[in-house]
Design a protein around this motif. Structure first.
Motif, short mmCIF file in Angstrom:
data_model
loop_
_atom_site.label_atom_id
_atom_site.label_comp_id
_atom_site.label_asym_id
_atom_site.label_seq_id
_atom_site.Cartn_x
_atom_site.Cartn_y
_atom_site.Cartn_z
N GLU A 26 -8.48 2.34 15.90
CA GLU A 26 -7.17 1.37 16.61
C GLU A 26 -7.11 0.44 15.36
O GLU A 26 -6.00 0.62 15.14
CB GLU A 26 -7.68 1.35 18.13
CG GLU A 26 -7.66 2.41 19.11
CD GLU A 26 -7.87 1.77 19.90
OE1 GLU A 26 -8.43 0.81 20.51
OE2 GLU A 26 -7.63 2.71 21.23
N ARG A 27 -8.14 -0.06 14.83
CA ARG A 27 -8.69 -1.17 13.94
C ARG A 27 -7.44 -0.13 13.00
O ARG A 27 -6.58 -1.31 12.16
CB ARG A 27 -9.91 -1.18 13.97
CG ARG A 27 -9.66 -2.92 13.06
CD ARG A 27 -10.76 -3.49 12.77
NE ARG A 27 -11.40 -3.19 13.74
CZ ARG A 27 -12.87 -3.10 14.29
NH1 ARG A 27 -13.91 -2.58 12.67
NH2 ARG A 27 -14.09 -3.31 14.83
N GLN A 28 -7.67 0.49 12.25
CA GLN A 28 -6.92 1.02 10.83
C GLN A 28 -5.37 0.81 11.67
O GLN A 28 -4.54 1.12 10.76
CB GLN A 28 -7.92 2.29 10.39
CG GLN A 28 -7.55 3.10 9.53
CD GLN A 28 -7.10 1.69 8.32
OE1 GLN A 28 -8.30 0.74 8.38
NE2 GLN A 28 -6.81 1.65 7.63
N LEU A 59 0.20 -3.16 11.09
CA LEU A 59 0.94 -4.49 10.69
C LEU A 59 1.43 -4.42 9.31
O LEU A 59 2.36 -5.64 8.87
CB LEU A 59 -0.43 -4.91 11.12
CG LEU A 59 -0.81 -5.64 12.20
CD1 LEU A 59 -1.85 -6.86 12.36
CD2 LEU A 59 0.50 -6.54 13.08
N ARG A 60 0.94 -3.60 8.48
CA ARG A 60 0.64 -3.44 7.26
C ARG A 60 2.62 -3.42 7.14
O ARG A 60 3.61 -3.85 5.90
CB ARG A 60 0.17 -2.54 6.33
CG ARG A 60 -1.33 -3.81 5.77
CD ARG A 60 -2.25 -2.80 4.98
NE ARG A 60 -1.39 -2.57 3.48
CZ ARG A 60 -2.48 -3.40 2.90
NH1 ARG A 60 -2.51 -4.85 3.20
NH2 ARG A 60 -1.58 -3.05 1.43
N ARG A 89 7.93 -4.43 6.25
CA ARG A 89 9.64 -4.26 6.70
C ARG A 89 10.31 -5.88 6.85
O ARG A 89 10.86 -5.88 6.10
CB ARG A 89 9.82 -3.89 7.93
CG ARG A 89 10.18 -2.28 8.09
CD ARG A 89 10.27 -1.20 8.75
NE ARG A 89 9.29 -2.34 10.32
CZ ARG A 89 8.38 -1.37 10.91
NH1 ARG A 89 7.55 -0.11 10.13
NH2 ARG A 89 7.56 -1.43 11.33
N LEU A 90 9.61 -7.04 6.70
CA LEU A 90 9.47 -7.99 6.56
C LEU A 90 9.71 -8.40 5.35
O LEU A 90 10.56 -9.31 5.12
CB LEU A 90 8.68 -8.82 7.90
CG LEU A 90 9.23 -8.85 9.29
CD1 LEU A 90 7.36 -9.56 10.23
CD2 LEU A 90 10.08 -8.98 9.72
N ALA A 92 -8.35 -9.40 7.06
CA ALA A 92 -9.72 -10.26 8.54
C ALA A 92 -9.00 -8.90 10.08
O ALA A 92 -7.36 -8.51 9.30
CB ALA A 92 -8.64 -11.43 8.70
N GLY A 93 -8.84 -8.56 9.67
CA GLY A 93 -9.03 -7.34 10.96
C GLY A 93 -8.57 -7.92 12.33
O GLY A 93 -8.41 -9.70 12.76
#
Length: 186
Positions: free
Chosen positions: A124-126, A132-133, A138-139, A176-177
């Motif tokens: 899930e973290r990955q 997020l990446r 995109r942002l 940071a995760g």
């Protein structure tokens, strides 16, 4: 004379004929008793003696048998107590073994569940980091397009812009995760 007549008829001294008849009657009576009654009396006496002596002997045998039976019972009772103690001890040992096995299985299950949870958390973290990446990318592309004023439709160009943007950001924040732990950058 009066005296002589009194001497001849003394009532205390029996006459010889009566004496002989009394003796013969006594002898016949003793003979009959010895022939008929005394053997029967002896037989009854012997039977009674045997019954009494036999009864005492049988009672002693019965008492000895009862004593042997009592000793056997006590021996069996002691063996049964010993056996029940052994069975109880075996049951305690088996219960401890079962308890240890259950604890071992529970510990293994616990470790398996924790490992699976950690794997799920890591996955899930990955996934979150990847998501997020992508969002940050995109942002960053949107922001770059606004700043530069031209469209970045080339994927290689977009990737370079995103990588430059992420490199310009503090590497500890990017690495940071979700829980603040270090996560390697991709």
């Amino acid at each position: 004379m009066f005296l002589l007549a009194a001497e001849e008829t003394n009532p205390l001294i029996p006459q010889l004929g009566e004496l002989v008849i009394g003796f013969l009657a006594f002898a016949i009576l003793v003979g009959i008793l010895m022939r008929l009654a005394f053997p029967r009396i002896e037989q009854l006496y012997a039977e009674r003696h045997d019954k009494i002596e036999g009864g005492i002997e049988r009672a002693e045998q019965a008492q000895a048998e009862a004593q042997r039976t009592l000793e056997e019972y006590r021996t069996q009772l002691a063996e049964a107590r010993h056996e029940s103690n052994r069975i109880r001890e075996d049951a305690h040992v088996q219960a401890r073994q079962i308890e240890q096995e259950s604890r071992g299985r529970a510990q293994e299950e616990y470790q398996r569940i924790v490992a699976r949870g950690e794997e799920q958390l890591s996955a899930e973290r990955q996934q979150i980091v990847t998501t997020l990446r992508g969002e940050i990318g995109r942002l960053a592309v949107d922001l770059s397009e606004r700043i530069v004023g031209e469209s970045l439709t080339d994927e290689d160009l977009q990737r370079r812009v995103v990588d430059r943007f992420l490199d310009s950001i503090d590497p500890d924040v990017v690495a940071a995760g979700p829980d603040g732990g270090a996560e390697p950058r991709r």
